[in-house]
Design an enzyme around this catalytic site. Structure first.
Site, short mmCIF file in Angstrom:
data_model
loop_
_atom_site.label_atom_id
_atom_site.label_comp_id
_atom_site.label_asym_id
_atom_site.label_seq_id
_atom_site.Cartn_x
_atom_site.Cartn_y
_atom_site.Cartn_z
NE ARG A 87 -6.05 0.81 -2.41
CZ ARG A 87 -5.72 1.43 -1.19
NH1 ARG A 87 -4.31 0.97 -0.80
NH2 ARG A 87 -6.36 2.19 -0.49
CG ASN A 116 -2.33 11.70 2.45
OD1 ASN A 116 -1.81 10.63 1.65
ND2 ASN A 116 -2.24 12.15 3.47
CE LYS A 117 -5.41 5.85 3.74
NZ LYS A 117 -6.44 5.11 3.16
CB ALA A 120 0.71 6.99 -3.73
CG ASP A 159 -3.03 8.21 -1.61
OD1 ASP A 159 -3.02 8.68 -0.50
OD2 ASP A 159 -2.57 7.01 -1.72
NE ARG A 211 -0.56 1.72 3.57
CZ ARG A 211 0.60 2.10 3.98
NH1 ARG A 211 1.65 1.64 4.19
NH2 ARG A 211 0.50 3.53 3.71
CD GLN A 242 -3.71 2.91 6.53
OE1 GLN A 242 -4.35 3.30 7.27
NE2 GLN A 242 -4.25 2.88 5.43
O1 MRU Z 1 -4.75 3.45 1.66
P1 MRU Z 1 -3.44 3.41 1.87
O2 MRU Z 1 -2.54 2.81 2.85
O3 MRU Z 1 -2.58 3.10 0.58
O4 MRU Z 1 -3.00 4.92 1.80
C1 MRU Z 1 -1.79 5.42 1.85
C2 MRU Z 1 -1.74 6.99 2.03
O5 MRU Z 1 -2.83 7.70 2.17
C3 MRU Z 1 -0.26 7.75 1.88
O6 MRU Z 1 -0.27 9.02 2.88
C4 MRU Z 1 -0.07 7.89 0.52
O7 MRU Z 1 -0.20 6.87 -0.37
C5 MRU Z 1 1.27 8.51 0.48
S1 MRU Z 1 2.38 7.16 0.40
C6 MRU Z 1 3.99 7.87 0.36
#
Ligand code: MRU
Length: 361
Positions: A90, A251-252, A55, A241, A53, A201
């Site tokens: 995704r 982002n998350k 990006a 993302d 997981r 996470q």
């Molecule tokens: O759902 P995820 O865990 O893949 O989401 C990850 C994030 O939102 C990260 O902050 C983002 O991908 C940046 S990763 C360097």
């Protein structure tokens, strides 16, 4: 990043065996388990189930997944179908789509018999570039920290959300790269790590900071505003993302609330993202597709049972109606700067084009 002093990447490629090894992130922070990905379907599953997981790591895994898929047949049909399957895993992280588009543009003009080897080479190039770009992000971010330290004169307290570290990339991380750079340069830094419900996470972030020796403290997501208001946060830094062409940042989920609290408290809010995360074809953050994930991620809590075995605990009845959007969008005006491999820019169309003038149309 170091694991017990040994420099380690999150992906191990084995072109001669037509497979890769990944860290199964669903087993962390309780167990560091390397899993083998040897088929297209396993690569798609690893991304969809979030064994990998983040990006940039999703993008690199998809590129390798495409290479794996072309071992016995590399016709136009196979190339197209394999890319479509990986693309469907995704929707929000644009790195996935960017990596697959790059792979297809390299492979499509080639004769089918040349595609398998070329795919491995291109996937390796994507992974290597990710490492180099994230290292550069670290050095650009380090300069920002140094200015903040001079202003504050004490240990730098940085808050982050989700995991935008080494585990979310091939190496270094994005948001955590400037933190590792500061720590490695002897700059005193402490990280507030928000838990990031429902997938937690933040536990991954704490795990990797621990292994690298960076001081940190985990907090419940809801504690972030209080800490900011108490003056215990000097800066917030997150990954992305997808960054839209106008500087809006997906982002998350929960990132937007942190940006609002940071703005209310005059705390700089930074986003770290490599070129592969910037979507110049997406004009506005409102156009970014937001992934809606299975409600059981919310209804069940995962951990270890009394015997130390992985276990799930039901906190909500199966029929309970829940919403589980995985990302949110922070408007560019709440972002103090976007840190890329080329430097720091404002979160705006002009700022992004200043760093990437070749994208002006
Ligand atoms: O759902 P995820 O865990 O893949 O989401 C990850 C994030 O939102 C990260 O902050 C983002 O991908 C940046 S990763 C360097």
């Amino acid at each position: 990043m170091n694991i017990d002093g040994i420099p380690t990447r999150t992906l191990r490629a084995h072109p001669a065996q037509n497979c890769i090894d990944i860290i199964d992130q669903t087993r962390l922070p309780h167990a560091l388990h390397w899993a083998r990905v040897a088929t297209l379907e396993e690569a798609a599953h690893a991304i969809r189930a979030m064994q990998v997981r983040g990006a940039p790591l999703i993008g690199a895994t998809a590129a390798y997944g495409l290479a794996i898929a072309l071992e016995f047949e590399a016709s136009d049909t196979r190339l197209h179908e394999a890319a479509s399957l990986l693309r469907s895993t995704r929707p929000t992280a644009v790195n996935l789509h960017w990596a697959l588009a790059r792979m297809e543009s390299v492979l499509q003009p080639l004769a089918p018999e040349a595609r398998h080897q070329a795919a491995w080479q291109e996937a390796q190039a994507i992974a290597d570039e990710d490492v180099a770009q994230n290292a550069a992000i670290g050095q650009h971010g380090l300069k920002l920290w140094k200015d903040l330290i001079v202003a504050n004169g004490h240990t730098l307290n940085v808050m982050t959300h989700c995991n935008a570290g080494w585990l979310a990339t091939v190496d270094h991380g994005t948001a955590l790269s400037p933190i590792y750079a500061a720590h490695d340069a002897g700059v005193p830094v402490h990280v507030w790590v928000s838990e990031t419900r429902p997938r937690n996470q933040g536990l991954l972030t704490a795990w990797e900071l621990e292994h690298h020796g960076v001081p940190h403290t985990l907090i419940a997501d809801n504690a972030a505003g209080l800490l900011m208001r108490q003056g215990r946060v000097d800066a917030v830094i997150v990954g992305a993302d997808r960054v839209a062409a106008n500087g809006d940042v997906a982002n998350k989920v929960g990132t937007y609330l942190k940006a609002l609290a940071a703005a209310d408290n005059g705390i700089p809010f930074y986003v770290a993202a490599p070129r592969s995360t910037i979507d110049f074809a997406c004009a506005d953050g409102a156009d970014i597709p937001i992934e809606e994930r299975d409600g059981d991620e919310f209804r069940l809590v995962h951990g270890l049972d009394h015997h130390g075995q992985p276990s799930a605990l039901r906190q909500l009845p199966a029929g309970e109606d829940v919403a589980n959007p995985a990302f949110d969008v922070t408007p560019g005006w709440l972002v103090k700067g976007i840190i890329t491999e080329r430097g720091v820019c404002s979160a705006s169309r002009d700022g992004l084009l200043g760093l990437y003038p070749e994208e002006a149309r």
